[in-house]
Structure formats: structure tokens, C-alpha cells
Design an enzyme around this catalytic site. Structure first.
Site, PDB file in Angstrom:
ATOM      1  N   SER A 226      -3.546  -3.517   0.402  1.00 45.78           N
ATOM      2  CA  SER A 226      -2.383  -4.227   0.936  1.00 45.78           C
ATOM      3  C   SER A 226      -2.751  -5.686   1.164  1.00 45.78           C
ATOM      4  CB  SER A 226      -1.960  -3.578   2.249  1.00 45.78           C
ATOM      5  OG  SER A 226      -0.901  -4.295   2.806  1.00 45.78           O
ATOM      6  N   SER A 227      -1.805  -6.578   0.903  1.00 46.39           N
ATOM      7  CA  SER A 227      -2.082  -8.011   1.046  1.00 46.39           C
ATOM      8  C   SER A 227      -1.926  -8.489   2.486  1.00 46.39           C
ATOM      9  CB  SER A 227      -1.148  -8.791   0.116  1.00 46.39           C
ATOM     10  OG  SER A 227      -0.901 -10.076   0.604  1.00 46.39           O
ATOM     11  N   HIS A 228      -0.930  -7.969   3.190  1.00 47.68           N
ATOM     12  CA  HIS A 228      -0.650  -8.558   4.501  1.00 47.68           C
ATOM     13  C   HIS A 228      -1.603  -8.092   5.585  1.00 47.68           C
ATOM     14  CE1 HIS A 228       1.648  -5.263   6.625  1.00 47.68           C
ATOM     15  NE2 HIS A 228       1.604  -4.810   5.406  1.00 47.68           N
TER      16      HIS A 228
ATOM     17  N   CYS B 287       4.754   2.455  12.618  1.00 43.66           N
ATOM     18  CA  CYS B 287       5.795   3.349  12.111  1.00 43.66           C
ATOM     19  C   CYS B 287       6.222   4.352  13.166  1.00 43.66           C
ATOM     20  CB  CYS B 287       5.306   4.121  10.903  1.00 43.66           C
ATOM     21  SG  CYS B 287       4.097   3.260   9.948  1.00 43.66           S
TER      22      CYS B 287
ATOM     23  N   ASN C 211      -5.980   3.625  10.397  1.00 42.94           N
ATOM     24  CA  ASN C 211      -5.187   2.528  10.938  1.00 42.94           C
ATOM     25  C   ASN C 211      -4.998   2.613  12.445  1.00 42.94           C
ATOM     26  OD1 ASN C 211      -3.656   4.845  10.181  1.00 42.94           O
ATOM     27  ND2 ASN C 211      -1.792   3.710  10.604  1.00 42.94           N
TER      28      ASN C 211
ATOM     29  N   ALA D 172       0.820  -1.210   0.000  1.00 45.41           N
ATOM     30  CA  ALA D 172       0.000   0.000   0.000  1.00 45.41           C
ATOM     31  C   ALA D 172       0.857   1.265   0.000  1.00 45.41           C
ATOM     32  CB  ALA D 172      -0.929   0.000   1.204  1.00 45.41           C
ATOM     33  N   THR D 173       2.031   1.214   0.612  1.00 48.66           N
ATOM     34  CA  THR D 173       2.895   2.400   0.610  1.00 48.66           C
ATOM     35  C   THR D 173       3.283   2.771  -0.816  1.00 48.66           C
ATOM     36  OG1 THR D 173       3.760   2.009   2.820  1.00 48.66           O
ATOM     37  CG2 THR D 173       5.124   3.298   1.358  1.00 48.66           C
TER      38      THR D 173
END
Lengths: 496, 159
Positions: A295-297, A420, A247, A167-168
Site C-alpha cells: 500500500s502506498s499511503h 475499519c 495492523n 492493498a485491499t
């Protein structure tokens, strides 16, 4: 009873350093590779005196050190049992892993996803872009099937899905690519103050390229004002970027309304759906979404892959970040990784298949956790309770310092905000945007519930939080003052 | 008694602690900090209105650290007979104040006033980012001693 032994790490193999190399080479010569690998795996977690090998959570090393210190420190005072004993119990033999409640950072890989992926690491190793032989054709077919699965979750066409590294990258592609493409006529970008760091930083870097960026504020519930958004749109605005699910606090923005406004003003609408994809109902056509980061994870898929949805009709143009062989409609050059792509596709397929089950299950556990946590005095839920993804719960425990609370909760994997920023010890900028003061932002913790969270874990977490918040409040002079009826704001603090 | 024993055990384990320090270089908390944090000594409050109790409150909630340290002094000998603390802050702040109470228990006021923050930082192997916790603990004991002394001098002046 307390603390679960989820994963038993391999036992330490007594090593005979002098012998090993010859044993290994003979094994390799005899072709017994699998046994050689298992020896190497055991080696990886070996804890010799004086050698620091960090395992995933490093619980073993930490427990061992504590045991050492305590055995040497004969005068360590035994001051009875405290609630913290469970958090710091010594399990020197096997690794006890903390309960995982950090689903917004990443999710455990679904075993069905891994099953799908494995064959692309062994037999099916072809480059999906090789169209001259069967190796390429077979992986290309699987990649296209995965693309279908990813598209279906959001009611998109498979051709509109661009695979990226995550996604980043997707967010960077949009925030930099769209304005650069339209830079001759458009000079303005709109986003919000509670976006993920990668959107904020990408937007900030566009300021250096001569664009103007409007960062919309949010109300105390974490929601943006759609009227304010509409007023912020100018004739030279090219892009609006608003995340669907936050998030840190799990708040769901009014995506459909924003989509309508953007369509009315003919501005491209991008939404960062890293936390929302597959978890809340999203339809790109119904909601007028032009670009979407996935995003996959975060959906029990492999790490290192994501996607960008780019609308084809009407066509959205963007300048690619990478130059190269022109894969992925020329927008993202570079060979695709079939194991990751197929794993991602399977994870997306499962999100659709399990949607109702996941929703009901996560909502039930979430309600239980929220009511358990809020039963404590001076515990508040951050973010709107009505526009809220149930799998992300952010709670502030007043008069308890966040870092010390996390330290007390070492048997539970949690975070005080996004992964982060947790290294910087700074209070969360998202909670600041909601108008929370420093002290409250310092004492907030995020709980993430997912498909593999169990009810027993939630029960344990509620009990642990209640005990340990109580323990830390007993220690807290602020809590004592509040109990005595002293207004903390009336005190002149010395500062330091 | 406790203090002297603790100091003794510290010197005897000095060699082992070097390896432990190396091991924990990448982790935030030293085992000593965790030990004090899980079993904090002398938690509680003394009667702040009592004439032989000195109270020191230092720090601010917005900075994330507040230490309240109280000492009960024997008026005739000047020895700290009892000491209690409460701390709002990170694990290092809690451990620093807990260790400080252990140190000053049974000490004379003059000796307690001479305690330096480096002594605490060294014992708990605090990393540079946590040094302010030990400074705060030093400030707390100084503030408590000052409070006790003002309480003592004021009545004498009045007499």
C-alpha cells in the site's frame, strides 16, 4: 504549551452573498483564476451560524458548540481543574489539531512525494498507455521509473510489480484470482485469524465458490505456529496467505520460515505487507514470497494506489478481477494514474533511502512510549514484544473503558483498533484471537509512530495518558474494588 | 438549589439547543455529555457499612458498563442528603450517572424512585445506541434505595 496549532486554517472571510457572484465572474473573465480559487478555499471552512460544514477533524465546530452551551448554561458547575481540560480546551479562533498517532490507519504525505506528484496534475497529463505521442511517452517513462523504485525495496524485478488501487484490491486479486485460476485441481486456502478484514472477507467469499479455507489460530503473543501451518497444507492447497506485520498489534510473523515451508510443499505464498513494506527488511527471493500486497499511503505516499508483487520465475498465474484493455500484464486493466504512481514510486524510493534513519528514530521513540505507558499499573503490551514492529504499539489499560479513554484523549488522534472496525464499537477480533477477554479488549488502544512524529509529541502523549487513565480509574468502581482486594471474577454481575 | 437552577437554564436555552442538536447529529456525543464527562459531579464513595447509606451496583464489566451509586439518607425526613457515584463505562454512562446524582440530591426517596430513564436521556440528548446508559442509571438509583430500605427494615424487625 499543550495542544499544538499545527495547521492554521484560513481566516473566515466576511461574506457578502449578494455581491459575490458578479465579483467572481469578473475575476474569471479577467483570467485571475488563482485569486478566485483562494476565495473558494476560504469559503470551504466558513462557519456560519446554523450551517454545518465539517472540517477534517471538526475541532472548530465542536469547540464552538461547547462554548455556546457553556455560555448559555450559566449554572454549569466549575468543579476545579481536571486532566481533561486540555482535551476539551476551547480554541474558537483557529483550529488546533490533535497529535497524530494513528500511523497504521494512514500516514501523512511526505512533502517530497507531493512535489513529485504535482507536475503530473498540471503539465504532464498524458495517458501512459498512449504510445503514439510524446505525452504518453513521458508519463510512461515516469511510471516505469516508479515501478523500479517500488520493486527495489523488496529486491524484486520491476516487471513483477502490478499497480492496483491499494492493498485491499491486491489482497482481493490474490485471494480470489489464484484459487479461481487453479480451481480444477486445487480446492484449499490457508490463512490466519488475525489477517486484515479484506483478506478474511475475500477468503470467506471463496467458501461460497466451493473452496475450503483453514483459518490458523495464533498464540497469546499473536504469532502463528509454523508446524501447525505445515500440517494444515494438503495436496489440494493452492495458497497460503499470512500477513507480515499485523495492523492492530504490530506483530511480525516468521515470514522466512513460512516461505520455506510453502516452497517445500509447492504451495504459493502470499503475504499482506501493507504495514510491513519499507518498514522491515523484506527480500522476496530470500524469503520465497510469491505474491505480496503493498500500500502506498502507509509509507507516506498518496492514497488510492498500491501494488501487487507477482513472481515471474516460476510464473504465478491468477485470474484478473477486472476485464479491459489488458494493462499491467493483463492482470489489472485500467489506465494508470501517473500522479499517484510517481508519488508512490517516490515514497518507495524514500523508504529505502531513509530506512536506517527511520528505523533508529522510530525505535527510540517507541521504546520511550512503551516504557512510559507500561509504567502505569495494570497496563499491558499486546502482542509479542520480541517479534514486533516498533511503530505499532497496542496497550491495554485494565479497569478503564476504551471508549471513555478515547473520549478523554480527544487531543490525540488514536484508534482502539483498525479503522475499519472502530465504527462498530465491537471489541477487536485480533485481540480476541490472542485470547484476551472482552473487558481487556474493550480497554486497549493502538499507538502508531512514524517518520514525522516528534519527541515532544511522545512526551505529551505519555503525560496525557498517565493523567487521564488515573482520572478514569478514580471514576471506576472496578478499580476501587481491585484496590480493596475484591476479586472481580467472584462477583455475580447483574448484566443488562 | 442546583437542580432547580439547572432546570431553569435548560428551558431558557431550549431554542438554542435545537440548532446545536442539529449540528451534532453526526457526532457521537452531545456537549452536555461532554460537560458532565469532563466535570463529573459527586464522584466518590460513602461508607457502605453505615446504616443510613444505600449502595446500588448495576451492570457488568463484560458489557462495558458498571455503575455504583450511593445515597446517604436522613433517617427522620427521608431526604437524600448526600449522593456519590463511580462509573466504569463510556462517556454517556458517566454523564448519565453524574446527572442522576445531581437530580436526586435533596430529593425524597419516593420522588427519587419515580425518576425515569427518559428524563436523563432527554437532558443529555442520548442517541438510541446509548439509551441503555440512562436505563442503567435508573436501575442504579432504584437499587440504592432498595438497599437503604432493607438496611432500615432489618434492624426494626429484630428489635
Amino acid at each position: 504549551m499543550f495542544g499544538r496549532s499545527l495547521v492554521r486554517l484560513p481566516r473566515v472571510v466576511p461574506s457578502n452573498v449578494g455581491l459575490r457572484p458578479s465579483v467572481w465572474s469578473s475575476k474569471i473573465r479577467s483570467g485571475n483564476l488563482s485569486r478566485c480559487y483562494s476565495a473558494a478555499a476560504a469559503e470551504a471552512v466558513k462557519l456560519d451560524e446554523g450551517i454545518s460544514i465539517e472540517t477534517h477533524t471538526d475541532i472548530q465546530a465542536a469547540a464552538k458548540e461547547q462554548a455556546n452551551v457553556r455560555s448559555n448554561d450559566s449554572e454549569a458547575i466549575k468543579s476545579g481543574n481536571t486532566a481533561l481540560n486540555h482535551a476539551y480546551q476551547e480554541n474558537t479562533g483557529f483550529g488546533t489539531r490533535p497529535i497524530y498517532l494513528d500511523m497504521q490507519a494512514t500516514t501523512p504525505t511526505d512533502p517530497r512525494v507531493l512535489d513529485t506528484m504535482l507536475k503530473y496534475y498540471t503539465g504532464l497529463y498524458g495517458n501512459p498507455h498512449s504510445n503514439t505521442h510524446a505525452y504518453g511517452w513521458e508519463t510512461n517513462k515516469s511510471v516505469e521509473e516508479a515501478r523500479e523504485h517500488v520493486a527495489k525495496v523488496i529486491n524484486a524485478n520491476a516487471k513483477e510489480i502490478i499497480f492496483t488501487s491499494g492493498a485491499t484490491e491486491s489482497n482481493n486479486m490474490v485471494l480470489k484470482g489464484v484459487p479461481r485460476f487453479y480451481k480444477k485441481t486445487k480446492k484449499h486456502i490457508i490463512t490466519t485469524r488475525t489477517e486484515h478484514k479484506c483478506v478474511l472477507e475475500a477468503a470467506r467469499s471463496m467458501i461460497n465458490e466451493g473452496f475450503e479455507v483453514t483459518f490458523l489460530g495464533v498464540d497469546s503473543n499473536g504469532l502463528i505456529d509454523v508446524n501447525e501451518l505445515e500440517n494444515a497444507i494438503r495436496p489440494d492447497t493452492c495458497l497460503v496467505s499470512v500477513m507480515a506485520v499485523n495492523n492492530e498489534i504490530g506483530v511480525i510473523q516468521p515470514i522466512k520460515q513460512i516461505g520455506e515451508i510453502c516452497k517445500k510443499h509447492k504451495v504459493y505464498f502470499h503475504t499482506d505487507c501493507a504495514q510491513a513494506y519499507g518498514k522491515i527488511p523484506i527480500d522476496v527471493n530470500d524469503m520465497n514470497i510469491d505474491l505480496m500486497s503493498i500500500s502506498s499511503h502507509k509509507i507516506y505516499g498518496p492514497k488510492g494506489i498500491g501494488a501487487l508483487y507477482v513472481r515471474r520465475r516460476p510464473r504465478i498465474r491468477l485470474e484478473p478481477l477486472l476485464s479491459g484493455g489488458g494493462q499491467e500484464r493483463g492482470l489489472r486493466s485500467g489506465t494508470l494514474a501517473p500522479p499517484l504512481v510517481t508519488g508512490f514510486g517516490e515514497a518507495a524510493r524514500l523508504m529505502l533511502q531513509e530506512f536506517d534513519n527511520d528505523q533508529n528514530y522510530i525505535s527510540r521513540l517507541s521504546n520511550k512510549l512503551i516504557s512510559g505507558l507500561l509504567s502505569l499499573d495494570h497496563a499491558t503490551l499486546n502482542g509479542s514484544p520480541n517479534h514486533h514492529y516498533p511503530g505499532c504499539i497496542n496497550v491495554s489499560f485494565a479497569y478503564v473503558e476504551g471508549e471513555s479513554l478515547l473520549m478523554a484523549l480527544r487531543d490525540i488522534a488514536l484508534s482502539s483498533g483498525s479503522a475499519c472496525t472502530s465504527a462498530s464499537l465491537e471489541p477487536s477480533y485480533v485481540l480476541h484471537a490472542l485470547g484476551k477477554d472482552d473487558a481487556l479488549a474493550h480497554s486497549s488502544i493502538r499507538f502508531g509512530i512514524g517518520r514525522f512524529t516528534t519527541e515532544e509529541e511522545v512526551d505529551y502523549v505519555i503525560k496525557a495518558i498517565q493523567e487521564r487513565v488515573k482520572f478514569l480509574r478514580e471514576l471506576s468502581p472496578l478499580w476501587e474494588m481491585v484496590q480493596e482486594g475484591i476479586d472481580l471474577d467472584s462477583i455475580e454481575w447483574s448484566g443488562h | 438549589m442546583i437542580v432547580s437552577n439547572l432546570l431553569k437554564s435548560t428551558t431558557s436555552t431550549a431554542a438554542t439547543r435545537i440548532t446545536i442538536t442539529q449540528l451534532t447529529a453526526r457526532r457521537l456525543y452531545h456537549p452536555k455529555v461532554i460537560e458532565h464527562y469532563t466535570n463529573p459531579r459527586n464522584v466518590g464513595s460513602l461508607d457502605k457499612k453505615s446504616s443510613n447509606v444505600g449502595t446500588g451496583i448495576v451492570g457488568a464489566p463484560a458489557c462495558g458498563d458498571v455503575i455504583k451509586l450511593q445515597i446517604q439518607v436522613n433517617d427522620s425526613t427521608g431526604i437524600i442528603e448526600d449522593v456519590k457515584f463511580k462509573t466504569f463505562g463510556c462517556g454517556s454512562a458517566i454523564a448519565s450517572s453524574s446527572y442522576m446524582t445531581e437530580l436526586v440530591h435533596g430529593m425524597s426517596l419516593d420522588d427519587a424512585y419515580k425518576i425515569k430513564n427518559t428524563e436523563i436521556a432527554k437532558e443529555l440528548s442520548l442517541p438510541p445506541v446509548k439509551l441503555h446508559c440512562s436505563m442503567l442509571a435508573e436501575d442504579a438509583i432504584k437499587a440504592a434505595i432498595k438497599d437503604y430500605k432493607t438496611k432500615r427494615t432489618n434492624p426494626t424487625v429484630l428489635h
